[in-house]
Every structure is written in structure tokens, then in C-alpha cells.
Design an enzyme around this catalytic site. Structure first.
Site, PDB file in Angstrom:
ATOM      1  N   SER A 238       1.459  -1.229   0.038  1.00 45.53           N
ATOM      2  CA  SER A 238       0.053   0.372  -0.143  1.00 45.53           C
ATOM      3  C   SER A 238       1.155   1.121  -0.184  1.00 45.53           C
ATOM      4  CB  SER A 238      -0.962  -0.042   1.372  1.00 45.53           C
ATOM      5  OG  SER A 238       0.259   0.678   2.412  1.00 45.53           O
ATOM      6  N   LYS A 239       0.036   2.424   0.271  1.00 47.78           N
ATOM      7  CA  LYS A 239       1.066   3.644  -0.120  1.00 47.78           C
ATOM      8  C   LYS A 239       2.267   3.741   0.781  1.00 47.78           C
ATOM      9  CE  LYS A 239      -1.287   7.309  -2.958  1.00 47.78           C
ATOM     10  NZ  LYS A 239      -0.550   6.594  -4.044  1.00 47.78           N
ATOM     11  N   ARG A 240       1.567   3.164   2.126  1.00 46.91           N
ATOM     12  CA  ARG A 240       2.403   3.140   3.362  1.00 46.91           C
ATOM     13  C   ARG A 240       4.013   3.048   2.949  1.00 46.91           C
ATOM     14  NH1 ARG A 240       2.382  -1.644   6.992  1.00 46.91           N
ATOM     15  NH2 ARG A 240       0.798  -1.942   5.960  1.00 46.91           N
ATOM     16  N   HIS A 241       3.573   1.743   2.016  1.00 45.95           N
ATOM     17  CA  HIS A 241       5.612   1.006   1.792  1.00 45.95           C
ATOM     18  C   HIS A 241       6.129   1.706   0.645  1.00 45.95           C
ATOM     19  CE1 HIS A 241       2.076  -2.330   3.269  1.00 45.95           C
ATOM     20  NE2 HIS A 241       3.632  -2.825   4.058  1.00 45.95           N
ATOM     21  N   GLY A 242       5.249   3.019   0.174  1.00 49.54           N
ATOM     22  CA  GLY A 242       5.669   4.213  -0.887  1.00 49.54           C
ATOM     23  C   GLY A 242       5.482   3.047  -2.275  1.00 49.54           C
TER      24      GLY A 242
END
Ligand code: GLU
Length: 470
Positions: A238-242
Site C-alpha cells: 500500500s501507499k505506506r510502503h512507498g
């Protein structure tokens, strides 16, 4: 053998992300490898979440990735008549029925099931009632009450589902729209799709889809469920992982071939080979080598692969990608030999096209200022003589070739008694304004006589005025 027909059916509810792109890629590669067909279908029946902007974004991303399709794009929203016709077939053949249970009643069933530790399921209240169509009725599929369904998955091998786990799922909502499982099966059947490769988050839909195929007496496609793409903490990417959308990688200066190569390697292997050109992928991609384990998305690895692709790409191919990046950086350039030479000098030193565009700047603009620290160190009185000597040497050359440039520098070294290193840094600073750049001879060769001499003269003036003012 029957021609392979695969498909990519994104829901246009946002940008195309790397996970979706990987699914598209596997289907596309397999179709290309097998000389089959690849179908694009936009699953836009969820009118609240689907947007035209997302449709455009998906097209843009696929176009940039150079993933082309043979049929479509089909839009589910324009196929409502077909779904209605196929739903009616199921009602007529006794495989489906109208249900008028209220949402409150369904919610109560759900609560009751959860309270007793069961799975929330429709309890079959309307199954045998033979109700007619009324305004707020939904249509449910009559799932078998016992027995099993075997999903013969080409990637995961056999998965067995108990029919008792399934309930009579809805195939048409009360507003007349089909649900996902129904629309997908009708589309895949009528579009001749015989190979369905998709993320394994859809595994639980597949038994329902198999039941629908059976009810229509239609042959099953080959199913293959691809393991998910995960972040480094092994949770869904997800976005959290870049993680980013495909076009963000374009904007960060990645080559489509590098992203393609990386994404396919996330779930497929060919020995221990890491680097593949697009053509090689098409040649080598088979389902046999698709992995069972989830792929861990590693941005650093992707960047390293991007650098390898930049290094390996012929300069004339890179021009196409670099020109828009340069434009974005405010530099309008033409394709042609000059740009290709620029790229040749930067290819081994750029991890992304943004870095390359940054590195190319001095080839198009003479330095308006010099790196301050470097100017202090290299633009001193002692640098004047070698720079003046070099200008003289270069002025008498009619063309620059490696041998002549070497001779010119040698001459300056001999007359000034300085080593090449001592001469090269002030020259580099004069030509580029910086201390880090491609090799000095390469730069001189690309910039050409007029530019080189003019930049060297400017540096001489700069040093002289600096010396005078001190
Ligand atoms: N529209 C679905 C999705 O985007 C496609 C599912 C499928 O491949 O059947 O996940």
C-alpha cells in the site's frame, strides 16, 4: 490447439497501481507468448466509485507500459442488456430466483449467524417460493447445498471448496444491476476468454463463478491466481510502503521496460536471470515458472534494475523517454545526434531519467555560475595558464577527435608541468559548473569546439576578475 485469450478487467476506481499492473502484465505476456489475444475490459458497474478520470488514468498507464490489447476496451456499463438476458436465462432454467427479503431481515440473519459462531449466509427463505419479479426483488443464484467444487488452479494447484460454505449469492441487485461475479462470468464467456489470471484475493469468488459456468453449461476457463504483491513487512502493498501508481514511476524517471521487468520477476522466474528485455520476456514467459510465494516489493531493487535498463537501452530509444522529462525540467530539446551523444555519456551514471535530465543540463546551458566551493579550490591563479594554453591548443584544431584532444592536453601538461588531474578539474568546472560529470574528453567531444572554447574563455575571465578583486 485453441488460441489463448486472456483479459485484464480493472475497476476504474483509482490509478493503476503496481499490483494491478502486474496482473495486466502476466495476462498480456502470456497472450503474446502464446500468440493469442489480450482483451481489455473496464469493470465500471459500480457507478458510485467508477470515474472517467480513473478510466483515463488506466489507459495512460497501459499506454506508457506499452501493454497493448487486441479487443476492447469493453465497458461493463454498456453491456447491461447482455447481463439482463443472461440473468433471465438462469431464472428460466431454475438456477436463480427472486428474493424479497428486506435488508433488515438479511442483517438479522447475519447477526444471528455471527452470534452463534456461524458464517453469515442467506438462509434460503425465498429459495423455493417461486416469487415473481417485483420492484425491490433481488435475484439470487441457487447454489448446491452439498458436494464440493474443485478449482484446478494452474498456479496454486487444486483447491477444494465445500458447497455448504456457499450461500445463494445475489446476481442482480434490486436496482437491476448485475453483481461482480455474474458480470465477470457473462463477459468472460461471451468474450471467449479461456485463461483467467488474476490476484489471489479473488480465489473466494472463483467457486461461485464456476457454479455460474456450470449453470450456463459453458466450458470453464483455465484459472490461475497470482500471489499478492507485499511490502517489506509482508502485509499487502500500500501507499505506506512507498508503493505508487504506475504513472508515478514514469514521473520519477523510470523506464517502462524496467518496471515491467521488475514486476514480472516479482512472481515469475527464469533460472536466476534478473535482467530481461521486453522481447525476452515475451519469448520466455510461461505459466510453469510463476511462483507460489507472494512477491515482496523492494523499491531499491527496482531502482537498480532501472539503472541497468538505462545502461542497456540504445540511446536512440532513450531519447523518446528523456525528451518529455527534459521538457518537464524546462529544457526543450530536439531528437538527433547531439542528444544521443549526451545520453551516451550519461547512460552509465544515471539511475533514473530525472538524474539523467539533471546531468544533461550543462550540455544545453553554459554555466551561469560555478559551484562555490569548487571555484575556490580550482579557479585560482595557477589554473589560468593551463586554461589559456588549452584554449590555444584547441583553437588550432579543426575537428575534435580523441587522439587530437589527448595531444592537446599532453601539450598543456608538458608546457605547464602539471599533471592531467590538476588541469582536468578546472576544465570540468569551466565546462559544466560542477565537479562531477562524465569524462572530460567525452564532454569536450559532445559540446564541440565553439562551446568548449567559449566556456573556457568565460572561466578565464572569471578567474582574472576574481584575482584582480582579491
Ligand atoms: N474488476 C476486478 C478487479 O479489478 C477484476 C477481477 C477479475 O479479474 O475477475 O479486481
Amino acid at each position: 490447439m485453441e488460441k489463448i485469450v486472456t483479459r485484464f478487467p480493472p475497476s476504474p476506481t483509482g490509478n493503476l497501481h503496481v499490483g494491478g499492473a502486474r496482473t495486466a502484465l502476466f495476462n498480456w505476456l502470456y497472450a503474446r507468448h502464446m500468440k493469442g489475444r489480450f482483451v481489455l475490459r473496464i469493470e465500471d458497474t459500480d457507478t458510485e466509485r467508477s470515474t472517467q478520470a480513473s478510466v483515463d488514468a488506466i489507459f495512460n498507464a497501459l499506454e506508457w507500459l506499452e501493454i497493448d490489447w487486441d479487443d476492447g476496451p469493453f465497458f461493463q456499463s454498456r453491456r447491461m442488456d447482455i447481463y439482463r438476458e443472461y440473468i433471465q436465462k438462469l431464472v428460466d432454467s431454475g438456477h436463480a430466483y427472486y428474493c424479497t427479503c428486506s435488508p433488515e431481515k438479511i442483517e438479522a440473519m447475519r447477526k444471528q449467524a455471527l452470534a452463534t459462531g456461524g458464517k453469515p449466509k442467506y438462509d434460503g427463505t425465498c429459495r423455493e417460493k417461486g416469487l415473481p419479479n417485483t420492484e425491490d426483488a433481488v435475484i439470487r443464484f441457487k447454489s448446491p447445498l452439498s458436494g464440493t467444487i474443485v478449482l484446478k488452479d494452474v498456479i496454486k494447484k487444486n483447491i477444494v471448496f465445500d458447497n455448504s460454505e456457499l450461500d445463494d449469492f445475489i446476481i442482480q441487485r434490486s436496482n437491476g444491476t448485475p453483481t461482480y461475479n455474474l458480470a465477470v462470468v457473462v463477459d468472460d464467456m461471451t468474450m471467449g476468454i479461456n485463461t483467467v489470471l488474476r490476484g489471489d484475493d479473488h480465489v473466494n469468488n472463483t467457486p461461485k463463478q464456476i457454479l455460474l459456468y456450470q449453470a450456463y453449461d459453458a466450458p470453464l476457463p483455465v484459472f490461475g491466481h497470482l500471489p499478492m504483491v507485499l511490502g517489506d513487512d509482508r502485509t499487502r502493498l500500500s501507499k505506506r510502503h512507498g508503493a505508487r501508481s504506475v504513472v508515478e514511476y514514469r514521473d520519477m524517471g523510470y523506464l517502462p521496460d524496467a518496471l515491467l521487468n521488475y514486476l514480472v520477476r516479482l512472481g515469475w522466474s527464469f533460472g536466476d536471470q534478473e535482467f530481461f528485455t521486453r522481447e525476452e520476456l515475451i519469448e520466455k514467459f510461461t505459466l510453469k515458472n510463476v511462483g507460489h510465494a507472494a512477491g515482496i516489493f523492494d523499491p531499491a531493487k527496482l531502482q537498480a534494475l532501472n539503472a541497468d535498463h538505462i545502461k542497456a537501452a540504445p540511446p536512440e530509444r532513450l531519447t523518446r523517454y528523456l525528451i518529455p522529462v527534459l521538457k518537464e525540467c524546462g529544457q526543450e530539446v530536439q531528437e538527433g545526434q547531439y542528444l544521443e551523444k549526451v545520453i551516451q555519456t550519461l547512460g552509465t551514471r544515471s539511475k533514473t531519467l530525472l538524474e539523467m535530465a539533471e546531468g544533461a543540463r550543462f550540455y544545453y546551458q553554459a554555466p551561469v555560475s560555478y559551484d562555490e566551493k569548487a571555484a575556490k579550490k580550482f579557479f585560482k591563479a595557477v589554473s589560468l595558464e593551463p586554461l589559456i594554453q588549452l584554449i590555444k591548443q584547441l583553437e588550432i584544431l579543426d575537428e575534435f577527435n580523441e587522439k587530437q584532444l589527448e595531444d592537446a592536453f599532453k601539450h598543456v601538461m608538458e608546457t605547464t608541468g602539471l599533471k592531467l588531474g590538476k588541469i582536468a578539474q578546472p576544465v570540468r568546472l569551466a565546462l559544466t559548473g560542477k565537479t562531477v560529470s562524465p569524462g572530460i574528453f567525452e564532454i569536450i567531444d559532445v559540446l564541440g569546439k565553439e562551446q568548449v572554447i567559449s566556456r573556457l574563455k568565460k572561466a578565464v575571465q572569471f578567474i582574472e576578475s576574481k584575482e584582480n578583486s582579491e
